[in-house]
Design a protein around this motif. Structure first.
Motif, PDB file in Angstrom:
ATOM      1  N   TYR A  80      66.489  -3.504  17.293  1.00 21.16           N
ATOM      2  CA  TYR A  80      66.274  -4.293  18.513  1.00 21.16           C
ATOM      3  C   TYR A  80      67.583  -4.763  19.127  1.00 21.16           C
ATOM      4  CZ  TYR A  80      61.392  -3.988  17.264  1.00 21.16           C
ATOM      5  OH  TYR A  80      60.146  -3.490  16.962  1.00 21.16           O
ATOM      6  N   LEU A  88      65.869 -14.338  12.231  1.00 22.20           N
ATOM      7  CA  LEU A  88      65.471 -15.549  11.504  1.00 22.20           C
ATOM      8  C   LEU A  88      65.037 -15.226  10.073  1.00 22.20           C
ATOM      9  CD1 LEU A  88      63.481 -17.565  14.209  1.00 22.20           C
ATOM     10  CD2 LEU A  88      65.621 -18.235  13.097  1.00 22.20           C
ATOM     11  N   ILE A  89      64.358 -14.092   9.906  1.00 22.21           N
ATOM     12  CA  ILE A  89      63.975 -13.669   8.558  1.00 22.21           C
ATOM     13  C   ILE A  89      65.218 -13.433   7.712  1.00 22.21           C
ATOM     14  CG2 ILE A  89      62.922 -11.808   7.204  1.00 22.21           C
ATOM     15  CD1 ILE A  89      60.830 -11.505   9.374  1.00 22.21           C
ATOM     16  N   ARG A 104      65.289  -3.638  11.365  1.00 17.25           N
ATOM     17  CA  ARG A 104      64.695  -3.978  12.663  1.00 17.25           C
ATOM     18  C   ARG A 104      65.651  -4.786  13.547  1.00 17.25           C
ATOM     19  NH1 ARG A 104      61.606  -2.478   9.052  1.00 17.25           N
ATOM     20  NH2 ARG A 104      59.606  -1.477   9.479  1.00 17.25           N
ATOM     21  N   ILE A 125      62.766 -11.106  21.727  1.00 13.81           N
ATOM     22  CA  ILE A 125      61.887 -11.870  20.842  1.00 13.81           C
ATOM     23  C   ILE A 125      61.892 -11.271  19.432  1.00 13.81           C
ATOM     24  CG2 ILE A 125      59.483 -12.493  20.369  1.00 13.81           C
ATOM     25  CD1 ILE A 125      59.101 -12.697  23.436  1.00 13.81           C
ATOM     26  N   ARG A 126      61.778  -9.954  19.364  1.00 20.43           N
ATOM     27  CA  ARG A 126      61.735  -9.303  18.044  1.00 20.43           C
ATOM     28  C   ARG A 126      63.083  -9.401  17.331  1.00 20.43           C
ATOM     29  NH1 ARG A 126      58.135  -3.842  19.467  1.00 20.43           N
ATOM     30  NH2 ARG A 126      56.218  -4.984  20.003  1.00 20.43           N
ATOM     31  N   TYR A 127      64.172  -9.257  18.096  1.00 23.91           N
ATOM     32  CA  TYR A 127      65.504  -9.399  17.506  1.00 23.91           C
ATOM     33  C   TYR A 127      65.649 -10.796  16.889  1.00 23.91           C
ATOM     34  CZ  TYR A 127      70.612  -9.374  17.088  1.00 23.91           C
ATOM     35  OH  TYR A 127      71.895  -9.460  16.605  1.00 23.91           O
ATOM     36  N   ALA A 128      65.263 -11.819  17.647  1.00 20.45           N
ATOM     37  CA  ALA A 128      65.379 -13.197  17.167  1.00 20.45           C
ATOM     38  C   ALA A 128      64.486 -13.433  15.950  1.00 20.45           C
ATOM     39  CB  ALA A 128      65.007 -14.167  18.289  1.00 20.45           C
ATOM     40  N   PHE A 129      63.275 -12.868  15.974  1.00 21.34           N
ATOM     41  CA  PHE A 129      62.332 -13.061  14.869  1.00 21.34           C
ATOM     42  C   PHE A 129      62.888 -12.474  13.573  1.00 21.34           C
ATOM     43  CE2 PHE A 129      58.803 -11.247  12.339  1.00 21.34           C
ATOM     44  CZ  PHE A 129      58.174 -12.429  11.976  1.00 21.34           C
ATOM     45  N   PHE A 130      63.360 -11.229  13.627  1.00 25.18           N
ATOM     46  CA  PHE A 130      63.865 -10.599  12.411  1.00 25.18           C
ATOM     47  C   PHE A 130      65.212 -11.186  11.993  1.00 25.18           C
ATOM     48  CE2 PHE A 130      60.846  -7.262  13.825  1.00 25.18           C
ATOM     49  CZ  PHE A 130      60.060  -7.235  12.676  1.00 25.18           C
ATOM     50  N   ALA A 164      63.983  -6.484   7.300  1.00 25.31           N
ATOM     51  CA  ALA A 164      64.385  -7.165   8.533  1.00 25.31           C
ATOM     52  C   ALA A 164      65.690  -6.606   9.087  1.00 25.31           C
ATOM     53  CB  ALA A 164      64.532  -8.659   8.275  1.00 25.31           C
ATOM     54  N   THR A 214      60.618  -8.360  25.085  1.00 28.37           N
ATOM     55  CA  THR A 214      60.079  -8.068  23.758  1.00 28.37           C
ATOM     56  C   THR A 214      61.203  -7.795  22.768  1.00 28.37           C
ATOM     57  OG1 THR A 214      58.058  -7.141  24.712  1.00 28.37           O
ATOM     58  CG2 THR A 214      58.576  -6.511  22.442  1.00 28.37           C
TER      59      THR A 214
END
Length: 341
Positions: free
Chosen positions: A25, A196-197, A21, A189-194, A18, A186
């Motif tokens: 991002y 959070l991981i 990424r 969204i991907r920055y926030a998702f990873f 994570a 995008t």
């Protein structure tokens, strides 16, 4: 015991996966929004790759009441970032790595000692002087935050005046960061998702560190500085190795030194979340030794940036890389001895 080590490995892999990424991002957001040029990009890279340290700290202070874990992690992560410069030196072909980077790196290395010194002084003085606090936040934490903001502003003004790093890094940025394959939305969204991981893995790592401390019979200072420090610096070294391989040596070194600067600012955030007492009031004096190791290693980097050695010695290592590795190993060993007392 085996289960705990398996958890540590899984958590480490998650942070590595994570972290790479998040850095990618984060830079995509910088590129697509045109935020204040590359300086913001370099700051964002170091902050993004330091998210594991940030969330491990929050997990240590909020959920398991172990502020020594987060302090050990932060000081330990700084020693890993500096020994990673030796790793980058091995990968960098030709002349010594620190001899081929610009003057702005010297400024960053020197400024990184300011919040570090405030943190070490705060740990020492908190045991000898009355606490000065505001809203249960230590004065030392506030000074660390102020010094971090002042240092980053100084770096920005220096680069704005000199234009050296910006010109070199701008050319490297064109190689490293081309994000035409996805939109800004995008990227967000991907920055926030990873992120959070990383948040979840960082909090989980705090629990694992506490388990390791109890199972191995070692104190939280040592566990934080050695094991957690290793796991949480994986994004930094991964991003910097990728940068070196693409020829972007300025960004590779700036990421390490910028992360060391930001890691100390995390202490302020930890103090905000730790509500039982001002965090400096409860931190072990052993962290001062780890801070001293960071000072020695940073001084080695500063000396190398000034002297600019021309040749590497044995095994593709520069003289400063050998010193960095030696000081790191000696520091880890002494920390282990202190941790067993």
């Amino acid at each position: 015991m085996v289960i705990v080590w398996l958890k540590f490995i899984v958590c480490t892999v998650l942070i590595l996966f994570a972290g790479k990424r998040v850095a990618k991002y984060g830079d995509a957001i910088t590129e697509k929004t045109g935020l204040s040029g590359l300086w913001i990009g370099v700051i964002l890279v170091s902050v993004a790759t330091s998210l594991p340290e940030l969330f491990t700290g929050i997990g240590s202070t909020v959920f398991i009441n172990a502020p020594d874990l987060t302090a050990g992690n932060l000081f330990g992560a700084n020693t890993y970032n500096l020994v990673n410069i030796a790793v980058l030196d091995i990968i960098h072909k030709g002349s010594p790595l620190l001899s081929s980077v610009s003057a702005g790196q010297l400024l960053t290395a020197g400024l990184s000692l300011i919040p570090l010194t405030i943190a070490a002084s705060g740990i020492f003085l908190s045991q000898h002087l009355p606490q000065m606090t505001f809203a249960n936040i230590s004065l030392y934490s506030a000074l660390i935050l102020i010094s971090y903001l002042a240092c980053t502003w100084k770096i920005f003004k220096f680069e704005q005046k000199q234009q050296q790093i910006l010109k070199v890094l701008q050319k490297e940025e064109n190689i490293l960061f081309k994000y035409k394959g996805f939109s800004l939305k995008t990227a967000y969204i991907r920055y926030a998702f990873f992120a959070l991981i990383i948040a979840g893995a960082g909090i989980w790592l705090a629990y694992i560190g506490d388990d390791l401390s109890r199972l191995l019979g070692l104190n939280q200072n040592f566990i934080g500085s050695l094991f957690l420090g290793f796991a949480t610096t994986l994004p930094e070294i991964t991003v910097s190795i990728a940068a070196i391989r693409l020829g972007a040596k300025e960004l590779a070194v700036a990421n390490m030194l910028g992360s060391n600067l930001f890691n100390m600012a995390i202490i302020f955030i930890n103090d905000v979340f730790y509500r039982k007492a001002p965090i400096f009031e409860v931190l072990s004096q052993q962290h001062i030794f780890t801070a001293f190791i960071v000072v020695l290693m940073t001084a080695t980097v500063i000396a190398s940036l000034i002297l600019k050695p021309k040749k590497k010695s044995i095994f593709g290592l520069s003289a400063y890389s050998i010193i960095l590795i030696a000081v790191f190993i000696a520091g880890a060993y002494i920390n282990f001895i202190l941790g067993n007392k």
